[in-house]
Design a protein around this motif. Structure first.
Motif, mmCIF file in Angstrom:
data_model
loop_
_atom_site.group_PDB
_atom_site.id
_atom_site.type_symbol
_atom_site.label_atom_id
_atom_site.label_comp_id
_atom_site.label_asym_id
_atom_site.label_seq_id
_atom_site.Cartn_x
_atom_site.Cartn_y
_atom_site.Cartn_z
ATOM 1 N N VAL A 204 -5.862 -2.277 14.012
ATOM 2 C CA VAL A 204 -5.958 -2.999 12.755
ATOM 3 C C VAL A 204 -4.545 -3.420 12.326
ATOM 4 O O VAL A 204 -3.625 -2.584 12.273
ATOM 5 C CB VAL A 204 -6.629 -2.131 11.676
ATOM 6 N N LEU A 205 -4.408 -4.673 12.011
ATOM 7 C CA LEU A 205 -3.125 -5.195 11.569
ATOM 8 C C LEU A 205 -2.935 -4.902 10.082
ATOM 9 O O LEU A 205 -3.784 -5.283 9.268
ATOM 10 C CB LEU A 205 -3.029 -6.701 11.828
ATOM 11 N N ASP A 206 -1.837 -4.252 9.766
ATOM 12 C CA ASP A 206 -1.573 -3.846 8.395
ATOM 13 C C ASP A 206 -0.315 -4.561 7.911
ATOM 14 O O ASP A 206 0.773 -4.375 8.469
ATOM 15 C CB ASP A 206 -1.384 -2.329 8.324
ATOM 16 N N ARG A 207 -0.460 -5.344 6.882
ATOM 17 C CA ARG A 207 0.686 -6.089 6.369
ATOM 18 C C ARG A 207 1.730 -5.173 5.775
ATOM 19 O O ARG A 207 2.917 -5.511 5.765
ATOM 20 C CB ARG A 207 0.212 -7.089 5.300
ATOM 21 N N LYS B 90 7.995 -7.935 8.855
ATOM 22 C CA LYS B 90 9.163 -8.475 8.179
ATOM 23 C C LYS B 90 8.754 -9.796 7.525
ATOM 24 O O LYS B 90 8.373 -10.742 8.221
ATOM 25 C CB LYS B 90 10.317 -8.715 9.169
ATOM 26 N N ASN B 91 8.802 -9.785 6.192
ATOM 27 C CA ASN B 91 8.441 -11.003 5.438
ATOM 28 C C ASN B 91 7.035 -11.475 5.792
ATOM 29 O O ASN B 91 6.796 -12.671 6.042
ATOM 30 C CB ASN B 91 9.451 -12.119 5.693
ATOM 31 N N ASN B 92 6.127 -10.508 5.885
ATOM 32 C CA ASN B 92 4.707 -10.783 6.141
ATOM 33 C C ASN B 92 4.453 -11.291 7.549
ATOM 34 O O ASN B 92 3.358 -11.764 7.840
ATOM 35 C CB ASN B 92 4.128 -11.780 5.132
ATOM 36 N N VAL B 93 5.457 -11.238 8.448
ATOM 37 C CA VAL B 93 5.310 -11.789 9.799
ATOM 38 C C VAL B 93 5.482 -10.663 10.799
ATOM 39 O O VAL B 93 6.416 -9.853 10.699
ATOM 40 C CB VAL B 93 6.330 -12.915 10.060
#
Length: 869
Positions: A521-524, A530-533
């Motif tokens: 699962v990708l977790d922001r 870094k900076n939402n990326v």
């Protein structure tokens, strides 16, 4: 008035064995000249101030180089003019002119005229006396005779002064003091000195001046005795090849020490030889008077003849080779290069090969030929690509040593785009071509460059590919297809993919087609973001030989969802036990971003009921609130206050956070007191008193331990022997940590350690091994009176008494002897110390040693029992 009666034409006869044909005449005067037939004449009417004029006539034969000189004397008469009549020719010359045929000069005028009248005295001006240089003598050689008209009345002595007479150079000229004849004593050198200024004096026998001094000027007539001398023996000059006739090259200069106003010093130049004599034997000419060398013929070509050696001759006597003196010098003329030869390619076509995607590679060497001066601007080549390379893949650089053109790749070529290049190149020089020279047809050539195919790495068309999706997507979700392209279109190769960098290990890639799916699962809110990326790097490799690979970067921009409940800040706080004195400011922190954060909602839970009973919360704005006491007094202590915080996400998330609040008594400023802070920490008054008592007890125990340690140390140092010395039969060594015998040491007489005055006769003896066996005569020391039998405990007194007894017995051997076994200097300032030793002889009674105990038993046996033995 004194006038010169001049014979307008006076023949000068000269005869030689060969006749007078071709003989030339010269004079040293500008007022007179001699014709070719030997006739001397005056060029204009001359007024002479003296009765005699001396000239020198030189005759020389140009053919035989013979030279002859003769001195001509003119006796000048005077005639008074009456009634305006002028003298006429030879008939008017007085008769005394013919009678006075001597070399006598009368520089002092007579004082009385012919008619007996007394005339005013006036000195004559004596004409210069000319003396030829290098005369062979014999010497002394008479020059002139000087006399005064008073020599008939009194005896006169003549003398000369000046440079050459009584001043250096000394005694060049001399004069007979009686006759007045002046002589030159040695040959003259005009180059050393050209003229002399003397003064003639006339005095009587007593040294009294008879006449005023007169000036004599003596000029040394120049002879041609010096050759021309060049300033430099070798001259260097240069001239451009192809120069037109009349081009200046250089100037040579020669100096002649002879008189430059005569032919003796007039130098003329000519070229004797020229080497090599190509293309003409007369390529240069020289100005005979100035020495300027110029070109006289065309055809100078450096490529054929690079240097000329010209021998230049300088001759005096105006260049007459028959009787002039000559000298030579060398002129080296270098033909300098001009760009009269264009560079030419050695072949019309060149070829080369280059792998694709390579730069700074030399693919072809272009050779040229240039006959100009090597390594000069006229020879250095410059190459240019005229056509065939519109994209600028190639450039041509010049090798500074070989002058070759190196075709170099500066921009990578692609085999799939261009398999070959056809270049047209041109070569020229750094310097422009000389006037009238045209470019050669061979200055242009063609270059064919073939491009070879190599295995190129696959590449991702969209590198740093960016995709956007919401965080929290489930595992196995397909995100995108990140495929690469193999540039080798003419090769059948397969591309396979793999992960190169995946920091959180969230992604998977299909090895065949490059499809990317999620592995977690990708977790922001992760630290890998870094900076939402989130960035991941993938590798694409082909199966070529050798294999090649390329990388690509995938950037995933995660869109925030409300998956994080807010947290309350701060976690701990303190407040006074009475309300309205201070409050607690609280806020919330949310890991999400807008709009999934504030404004926040703060509220107290209903369970337990004591929370809302004791506390109240007031919202200040969307992010801040205040917590305060609701009741008038709350006992000091630590309380856990739960607060519910809700964010503004969709759907909203809430969290119950607990704040540890310390309630404490406060002073008038609203700050917790020290006791109150402790009480707030949960300790009562009894506990605080117990802690203080423990601390005091601990300090007391430490203090007692230190005192005990010090007493023990002191007892160890002051401890005495428990055994009586008289009962202790063991040989004991007692260490008292002292380096003296106690207070009794102060009574010792140490004067015996000083060198007595009576030892001078001993110490002054010659150095070496010696023995002085004699009784010293120094004064005996005096000691205080002590008991004869010392107390057994007074060992110091006993020793001193024994020493005094030994010192008072002068007959007891051995004497104070100074035994020198190795002389090492002038000796010590201290005298003999043998007097400190006790003597073993005398009437001393040592029986009392038996009463001193076992420690002195040995001494008692040695001394007390001696008489029994």
């Amino acid at each position: 008035m004194l006038l010169l009666w001049m014979i307008h034409q006076l023949p000068v006869k000269f005869n030689n064995c060969a006749g007078n044909k071709g003989v030339r005449y010269e004079t040293n005067s500008l007022d007179f000249k001699v014709r070719a037939d030997g006739t001397m004449y005056a060029v204009h009417q001359v007024q002479m101030p003296s009765k005699q004029l001396i000239l020198m006539v030189t005759a020389w034969d140009p053919q035989t180089l013979g030279r002859w000189e003769a001195i001509i004397r003119f006796l000048v008469g005077e005639k008074l003019q009456h009634n305006g009549h002028k003298p006429k020719g030879r008939k008017s010359i007085p008769g005394e002119l013919a009678q006075q045929q001597s070399d006598t000069l009368l520089p002092w005028r007579q004082h009385q005229s012919a008619n007996g009248l007394r005339r005013q005295k006036r000195d004559w001006v004596i004409p210069p006396i000319n003396v030829p240089e290098n005369s062979r003598g014999p010497f002394p050689q008479q020059l002139v005779r000087i006399r005064s008209d008073k020599d008939k009345e009194i005896h006169i002595r003549y003398s000369i002064t000046g440079v050459g007479a009584d001043q250096p150079p000394m005694e060049v000229f001399s004069i007979d003091p009686v006759s007045g004849r002046m002589y030159v004593t040695r040959p003259m050198d005009r180059e050393e000195r050209a003229s002399y200024h003397l003064r003639a004096h006339a005095v009587d026998m007593n040294g009294n001046k008879v006449e005023n001094p007169i000036d004599l000027y003596i000029y040394v007539i120049d002879m041609n005795d010096n050759r021309p001398e060049f300033i430099n023996q070798v001259y260097n000059g240069s001239v451009d090849e192809g120069s037109k006739p009349g081009t200046y090259v250089m100037t040579v200069t020669a100096n002649d020490a002879d008189d430059s106003t005569t032919a003796n010093g007039m130098v003329r130049y000519r070229i004797v030889t020229q080497t090599p004599q190509s293309p003409s034997q007369n390529m240069f000419t020289i100005n005979s008077e100035t020495g300027d060398i110029v070109t006289v013929a065309a055809g100078l070509d450096r490529e054929k003849v690079q240097q000329y050696i010209v021998i230049v001759q300088a001759t005096d006597m105006e260049g007459n080779l028959n009787y002039g003196l000559s000298n030579t010098a060398t002129a080296i003329i270098t033909v300098t290069d001009v760009n009269d030869n264009p560079p030419e390619f050695t072949t019309s076509t060149y070829s080369g090969e280059v792998p694709e995607n390579r730069v700074e590679v030399v693919v072809a060497n272009l050779t040229v030929m240039d006959r100009d001066q090597p390594h000069s601007p006229n020879w250095n080549a410059i190459y240019r690509i005229i056509s065939g390379d519109p994209s600028g893949h190639f450039t041509i650089r010049t090798d500074p040593v070989t002058n070759e053109g190196m075709v170099t790749v500066v921009k990578a070529v692609d085999y799939e785009m261009n398999r070959a290049f056809m270049l047209t190149v041109m070569v020229s020089n750094q310097a422009p071509l000389a006037s009238g020279i045209q470019m050669s047809f061979q200055s242009t050539a063609g270059v064919t460059i073939s491009v070879t195919d190599v295995n190129e790495a696959p590449y991702f068309p969209t590198n740093h590919k960016l995709i956007r999706l919401e965080e929290g997507v489930p595992t196995g979700t397909v995100l995108t297809t990140f495929s690469a392209v193999d540039p080798d279109r003419f090769m059948q190769q397969a591309v396979r993919y793999s992960k190169l960098s995946d920091p959180a290990n969230w992604l998977n890639i299909n090895a065949t087609n490059g499809q990317i799916t999620t592995a977690a699962v990708l977790d922001r809110e992760s630290d890998y973001i870094k900076n939402n990326v989130y960035e991941a790097t993938f590798l694409a490799a082909d199966n070529g030989i050798p294999p090649a690979s390329g990388t690509g970067t995938l950037q995933i921009y995660l869109i925030d969802i409300n998956d994080n409940a807010p947290e309350l800040l701060p976690k701990e706080a303190q407040i006074c036990e009475k309300p309205n004195l201070n409050v607690i400011n609280i806020t919330a922190a949310d890991a999400d971003i807008d709009p999934n954060v504030g404004p926040f909602v703060f509220e107290l839970p209903s369970v337990p009921s004591a929370v809302r009973k004791n506390w109240t919360i007031t919202r200040l704005n969307g992010d801040y609130a205040q917590l305060s006491l609701r009741i008038m007094y709350l006992e000091a202590g630590v309380y856990d206050v739960p607060i519910i915080v809700t964010d503004s996400g969709n759907p909203p998330l809430y969290n119950t956070s607990v704040i540890k609040v310390k309630v404490c008594p406060c002073d008038e400023n609203g700050d917790c007191t020290t006791i109150g802070a402790v009480a707030a920490a949960g300790l009562g008054t009894g506990a605080i008193i117990a802690i203080l008592i423990c601390i005091i007890i601990l300090l007391t125990m430490v203090l007692l331990f230190v005192v005990w340690m010090k007493r023990r140390e002191k007892e160890r140092h002051t401890k005495q022997l428990l055994i009586d010395p008289e009962d202790d039969v063991r040989d004991n060594i007692l260490k008292y940590d002292e380096e003296g015998g106690g207070e009794e040491d102060q009574d010792y007489d140490l004067s015996q350690l000083q060198q007595p005055e009576t030892m001078d006769h001993v110490l002054n003896k010659a150095p070496g091994v010696r023995r002085v066996d004699e009784r010293p005569i120094g004064a005996e020391p005096q000691y205080p009176i002590r008991p004869v039998i010392p107390h057994p405990g007074d060992i110091g007194d006993f020793i001193n008494e024994g020493l005094r007894a030994a010192d008072n017995d002068p007959t007891a051997p051995p004497y104070d002897s100074l035994l020198v076994f190795d002389y090492e200097g002038s000796g010590s300032t201290a005298g003999s110390v043998s007097s400190l030793n006790s003597s073993s002889s005398g009437d001393q009674d040592y029986d009392y040693l038996n009463d001193w105990g076992p420690r002195f038993k040995k001494l008692a046996d040695m001394y007390g029992g001696g008489e029994e033995d």
